[in-house]
Design an enzyme around this catalytic site. Sequence first.
Site, PDB file in Angstrom:
ATOM      1  N   GLU A 177      -2.334  -0.470 -48.741  1.00 19.73           N
ATOM      2  CA  GLU A 177      -2.139  -0.259 -47.307  1.00 19.73           C
ATOM      3  C   GLU A 177      -1.028  -1.125 -46.746  1.00 19.73           C
ATOM      4  O   GLU A 177      -0.228  -0.677 -45.911  1.00 19.73           O
ATOM      5  CB  GLU A 177      -3.441  -0.518 -46.535  1.00 19.73           C
ATOM      6  CG  GLU A 177      -4.479   0.574 -46.689  1.00 19.73           C
ATOM      7  CD  GLU A 177      -5.255   0.518 -47.989  1.00 19.73           C
ATOM      8  OE1 GLU A 177      -5.144  -0.516 -48.694  1.00 19.73           O
ATOM      9  OE2 GLU A 177      -5.966   1.476 -48.319  1.00 19.73           O
ATOM     10  N   HIS A 211     -15.510   3.217 -42.919  1.00 22.22           N
ATOM     11  CA  HIS A 211     -14.855   4.486 -42.635  1.00 22.22           C
ATOM     12  C   HIS A 211     -14.981   4.857 -41.157  1.00 22.22           C
ATOM     13  O   HIS A 211     -14.261   5.743 -40.691  1.00 22.22           O
ATOM     14  CB  HIS A 211     -15.485   5.618 -43.447  1.00 22.22           C
ATOM     15  CG  HIS A 211     -15.144   5.598 -44.910  1.00 22.22           C
ATOM     16  ND1 HIS A 211     -15.368   4.521 -45.714  1.00 22.22           N
ATOM     17  CD2 HIS A 211     -14.594   6.546 -45.704  1.00 22.22           C
ATOM     18  CE1 HIS A 211     -14.973   4.813 -46.950  1.00 22.22           C
ATOM     19  NE2 HIS A 211     -14.501   6.035 -46.970  1.00 22.22           N
TER      20      HIS A 211
END
Lengths: 367, 367, 324, 324
Positions: free
Chosen positions: C60, C129
């Site tokens: 990321e 999430h």
Amino acid sequence: MNVTVTDQLAQRSGLGPAELQDLLRRMIAARLFSSRCFSLQRQGRMGTMAPIDGAEALIVGAAAALDPATDWVLPQYREMHGLLRFGEEVLTTTVKYLRGDPAGGHFPAPIRIWPPQIALAAQIPQAVGLAWGMKLRREEGVVLVFFGDGATSEGDFYEGCNFAGVLDAPVIFLCNNNAWAISTPVRLQTRARSFAAKAEAFGFPGESVDGRDVLAVRDAVARARARAIAGGGPTLIEARSYRLGPHTTADDPGRYVPAAEIERERQRDPIDLFRRELEEAGLWNASFEEETRRDADARFDRALQAAEAATVRPDAFFDHVYDRPTARMERQRRELLEALSRDEIAAGGAGEPGGDRSGRPDRNRPE
Amino acid sequence: MNVTVTDQLAQRSGLGPAELQDLLRRMIAARLFSSRCFSLQRQGRMGTMAPIDGAEALIVGAAAALDPATDWVLPQYREMHGLLRFGEEVLTTTVKYLRGDPAGGHFPAPIRIWPPQIALAAQIPQAVGLAWGMKLRREEGVVLVFFGDGATSEGDFYEGCNFAGVLDAPVIFLCNNNAWAISTPVRLQTRARSFAAKAEAFGFPGESVDGRDVLAVRDAVARARARAIAGGGPTLIEARSYRLGPHTTADDPGRYVPAAEIERERQRDPIDLFRRELEEAGLWNASFEEETRRDADARFDRALQAAEAATVRPDAFFDHVYDRPTARMERQRRELLEALSRDEIAAGGAGEPGGDRSGRPDRNRPE
Amino acid sequence: MAVMTMVQAINATLHEEMARDDRVVVFGQDVAKNGGVFRATEGLLDRFGAERVVDTPLSEAAIIGSAIGLAVAGMVPVAEIQFLGFTYQAFHQIAGQLARLRYRSDGRFTTPIVVRAPFGGGVRTPELHSDSIEAQFANCPGLKIAMPSSAADAKGLLAAAIRDPDPVLFLEPLRGYRAIRDDVPEGDLVVPLGQARTVRSGDDLVIIAWSYMVEVARRASVELEKEGIAARVLDLRTIVPLDVDAIREAVEACGRVVVVQEAPETAGFASEIVATIVDEAFYSLEAPVARVSAWDVPYPVGLLEDHYVPNVDRVVAAARRVLD
Amino acid sequence: MAVMTMVQAINATLHEEMARDDRVVVFGQDVAKNGGVFRATEGLLDRFGAERVVDTPLSEAAIIGSAIGLAVAGMVPVAEIQFLGFTYQAFHQIAGQLARLRYRSDGRFTTPIVVRAPFGGGVRTPELHSDSIEAQFANCPGLKIAMPSSAADAKGLLAAAIRDPDPVLFLEPLRGYRAIRDDVPEGDLVVPLGQARTVRSGDDLVIIAWSYMVEVARRASVELEKEGIAARVLDLRTIVPLDVDAIREAVEACGRVVVVQEAPETAGFASEIVATIVDEAFYSLEAPVARVSAWDVPYPVGLLEDHYVPNVDRVVAAARRVLD
Ligand SMILES: Cc1ncc(C[n+]2csc(CCOP(=O)(O)OP(=O)(O)O)c2C)c(N)n1
Ligand SMILES: Cc1ncc(C[n+]2csc(CCOP(=O)(O)OP(=O)(O)O)c2C)c(N)n1
Ligand SMILES: [Mg+2]
Ligand SMILES: [Mg+2]
């Protein structure tokens, strides 16, 4: 001129006398610029700065292998004084940076240098993206990114290099292994055989080179550059050097560097080494030295004058957060300007803003 | 029993017939447990889950080399069904986990397994700290941490491994290279020669081992463990396997896995390979197989029953945020309970909380 | 006009923007071959090719970091982080770098970057999430943050974000990907960043929300209507820039306010809305502003999430409270 | 009693806690041999040895991640991040992991960890050394956040943090390290987390602050006193847990409030204070609560920081405004 030695040097470097002298001049000037800043910091005219001492060969050598018209440099924070090959204004901008002027982050176009990076290794994935973009745009050129031995312990170093490998990005990762990250010696930073060996994790070449040898660094970077431009992808170069000064103006290496070590290292000062080479070759002498220093001093004076003459609006920080300040920021700007005019009234004229600043910037010794 | 083949197996593994059979039993059971969960997910009785198919040999082999009384395991999220060597309750806890019961993160003491990790690679530096702590406390034992090929691209993998090298921590980094990270093949993950080669970046041994071969994995982990316990520091083991199922219940590998590839890989199913070996050695036959499956089914039924019987208080999430909830959280708990009692009144009895839930959990295909 | 789900609208907009501007590149984990784990990037690889639609390694920080470099090279990066919770892995590149390059370079380098990421509850995802962490980014000057609640806004705000000269976090409600369906105008549609939208009119109270909570607020307003209460629903659409004028006007008109957020209460963005109201319209308030938030606990596991995410019932209860 | 600077109090407390409990280990960048870049850990290496005082590689995420593992192994880690801005590099380990291990393991594993980090302006540091990002962590349930404003509190709160069973971010104001000096009681001193402190009494208004802004608030109250205004100063000491009772009482007593923070305005923790006041004491308010914050721009370079960090003048002006 000692023809044999000059020939050897020429052969080793592919450079003629003027070019060799130019390298040494740049190294000497770099240290001088840095030292001048160090003194200004001590006088309270500049913020914390990281002296270049010991890194001149690798910075000047790397810059010499690049083409300022096509190649980009992303510095860490110790390299700027050695990058004037990219333009004389590098110095003015650097002085502004160290003074704490927001313009100090803006090397004016077309100078292809990014602002200094304080968050260690954060510039590495950015360099990769830049190289990736140049590849997408079919621009010839490479990106060279500087970082320290300490910075290699950050995830960003690894993620960036690994990414670059997959993308075959035209980027050169140049690790200045100067033996220390503030007080942390390399042996506490990693157990890897060398920093060059870390390239095994990325699947592209890694090379360890004598960072005290300007010609060796120039050569390694030139080869990496040629490979990158030919589509061969990234290279990791470890330049082995030594930090001859304190980490920054705020650091006291006496607490952790063994006296014998620094003594020994001073004997291998990269400037002295190269000066001796050129002297032996008859390419250098006291008057060259003096002229170089005088010239560098004058250039620094000019840069300092320009930097100190620049005015900084108190609300300048609102200018470049977004393309246009938000409505809320405009309201805040008005608040600031009102507060400042209150101060002025209180002070009976143009004054410092209210506040409780005192003493020299470094009194709390941030690194 | 085919004495020659058995002898070969015994020589290769140092294991007797019962131990070899035990390994195969565990592998078969692991896949069965995982498949049962997969079906339950399809019935809406469980959340997203990552099937184990193809990883049984490396998980069971690694666990077999550890001492559950002294060694810790930090899983990623695909290993739990293969870790019952650490205690039968591993299964119940795993079923709870996949049902979405908060107790599913709690493998009951003395089971030395951490909760599954969803944030890729985040468990790696934690494993290093645990191993470091064991070393400081002079506890004999090691930490084994599982992660995937994809997870190696995260900074945490690198920072953790590099840290471990410097600390000489007794930790085994076990990379399950199953060729895919969701739809991303290894060639887009890294250009490194192998995942084992990444150990060069850390200065400790890296070994690539056939992850379809339970005995090879067991052997590699045993050696790494012995070295770690002897103070030799960490090892990185790459276990080469293949993900035989979808990434998770939410994934459709038909979109990206070439049909021929999966066909070929099915021919090297680690369970089949080992079963054939044991069959050739006369250590396995249909009745063993059937008994193993019956037994595993029964164990799963028991675990499922226990898990589904567990009650989950609606306000359970307030319990373990802090040692004691803050005053604000207590106020929030009261608000929740009031809302629930409003619902009950509205529903004329014990009902679902108001809300707009509908359909099966996976309908939005989170991975 | 076509009825689309939110994820369809996002996908269509990515197609349109990539067609409009060949500097736009889309990259992230599983976005190319797989078309994204939610199919938001479906079809882009086939149409625009492997140079402009790229599956990246699982990094990321390098995704965001390289987006910054790409932007300086002259591209217009649209990066996907597979779930907003994993922007934590890149927080230093987002908050410390992406948000600041224009500032650090005193205006020389700009980063017209969009970071797309889904988030939010209701679909029983694994850990991290579903977390609503927008307030954490809102405290990082230099970022803009768009949080659409309808398919049409998803289109208009995404187009605006891609064309914006500044970095925009474009946060997509997981629960809305397929559950939200509405009319999406065809052709070019740009919804300017920083303009709130009145979803429903009314002046007994105003319910202020963003992203999927707008839908919850809307349903609550339907419930309230049954009791004869006319609740206005104001969708902020972007939390940075914040449409302070719209908030002020709504509060002045209604006098009573409920703010709904999916994030935990403490230091969630709803607190900023309350503070802004106190700054801007204190004397119009007829009752304390009520916040409806998730609790101060991390996003929970599947069996408990219904007790965690604010629902219609809690919004209605809060509305009654401010009307008391 | 001895007069100490804040950094001396911190150093002394680390000595005491390491002597008291041999599970305490101190580690981070440059904390051992160098004694920390501000000397906060001076003398620990010599006294407690290289196993308990450790210079780590330059890896913030691994520092926090390994602290989590160390804690589970039974140690009591006190990790230093050299500057709070570099917790961004470890944000995923702090917000996603450290804050949640107890929760994720349903109570099995606890993380009695202290993360010390200096922050705050006024000393002309390079980028990211001064940023006040406490609100970003306050929105992450599972963390506690201590922000002392005096040397005595630094001692008492640090001791409490080290003994606390939960992870505590212990944030130290750079400007206060040497500038703050006060009487520090000798011997064991534990200031419970979650109890605000009235620094100065008064009931014309209350100025609520934390960390170095308490000092600014106090000086402002001295200025205000000259005008005959009695300003109470409330030091929150910890922002999580938050002493809501103390806030409510102060607001009820004074009716007028200024909240001062060093962070940017939008989504700073001051917004939470305003929202909390609206929840708890709305009807006691005689005027809108005023926030005094840094502007919505990243922390600036040296020549501009005096125009950025809230100062006495701005607090006094805000006080006059709420008294109007
Ligand atoms: C992410 C991050 N962590 C910590 C620091 C504090 N810091 C500044 S310089 C430095 C040492 C850097 O060492 P190295 O990378 O070897 O570069 P050198 O200064 O030796 O050239 C540290 C720890 C920082 N600037 N950024
Ligand atoms: C930090 C982070 N980024 C992204 C994801 C989303 N995600 C979940 S699993 C996965 C692929 C993991 O691949 P690998 O590590 O090879 O493990 P495997 O599933 O193949 O066993 C991704 C991208 C995540 N969980 N965590
Ligand atoms: Mg160094
Ligand atoms: Mg994989």
